[in-house]
Design an enzyme around this catalytic site. Sequence first.
Site, PDB file in Angstrom:
ATOM      1  NE  ARG A  57      -2.786  -1.596  -0.726  1.00  0.00           N
ATOM      2  CZ  ARG A  57      -2.457  -2.815  -1.166  1.00  0.00           C
ATOM      3  NH1 ARG A  57      -2.254  -3.806  -0.321  1.00  0.00           N
ATOM      4  NH2 ARG A  57      -2.307  -3.048  -2.454  1.00  0.00           N
ATOM      5  CD  GLN A  87     -14.409   7.056   7.145  1.00  0.00           C
ATOM      6  OE1 GLN A  87     -14.740   5.912   7.451  1.00  0.00           O
ATOM      7  NE2 GLN A  87     -15.161   7.834   6.377  1.00  0.00           N
ATOM      8  CG  HIS A 105      -9.539   4.545  10.059  1.00  0.00           C
ATOM      9  ND1 HIS A 105     -10.472   4.499   9.036  1.00  0.00           N
ATOM     10  CD2 HIS A 105     -10.261   4.589  11.213  1.00  0.00           C
ATOM     11  CE1 HIS A 105     -11.694   4.504   9.560  1.00  0.00           C
ATOM     12  NE2 HIS A 105     -11.590   4.567  10.872  1.00  0.00           N
ATOM     13  CB  SER A 173     -19.917   3.505   2.457  1.00  0.00           C
ATOM     14  OG  SER A 173     -19.201   3.056   3.598  1.00  0.00           O
TER      15      SER A 173
END
Length: 227
Positions: A57, A87, A105, A173
């Site tokens: 990542r 986030q 996060h 979301s």
Amino acid sequence: MKKKVIVLTGAGISAESGISTFRDSDGLWEQYRVEDVATHEAYLRNPELVLNFYNERRRQLFQVKPNEGHRQLVRLEERYDVHIITQNIDNLHEQAGSTNVLHLHGELTKARSDRNDNLIIDIGDRDIHLGDKAPDGAQLRPHIVWFGEAVPNIEPAAVLCEQADYFIVVGTSMNVYPAAGLIHYVPRSTPCYLVDPKAVPISRPITIFQEKAGTGVKKVVDALLSE
């Protein structure tokens, strides 16, 4: 005194830069089980797999750039006191030039001691390997809030939301808690905006731009700068 704009961002804003999301049909959860890469139990069971997952990542992050959605939010700082609650674990908001970014996060470009959550170091684009030690001698782990772990920045995020003169939600979301609950701290009189190509369930009056961040955020920013 400048009015305060609070922005809550999720994976959707970074997807346009090429960052893989988790929840879309072709997202990372299709390739990896959350239980295998995003819990402390997974890390204890197979630390090498988990470290390599976040190394991938991190490498990807240094191959992409901020997009128009990130850049448009920087424009708001001309007139407003802008605070971004994200986030996302990438640093694309910072790369774009946003000056107040609170990561819920964690951050890919940081690592921390597996023994002391407060012992955090910048690692930039470096990989983390088994045997890499924090200053206290403990194994370095990604500075990421895994599922089941406490979210240390949720309280300062809630305080920011309580102070919002405007509240903008981009590319999330609103399914992941506790982040999704932050909207309940926003005063009922505060104008709220949502930018997302998908329908997002929000139980309060909100102006919706059902489109990608690159175009939708500009419309919100133009509206606020014209007031």
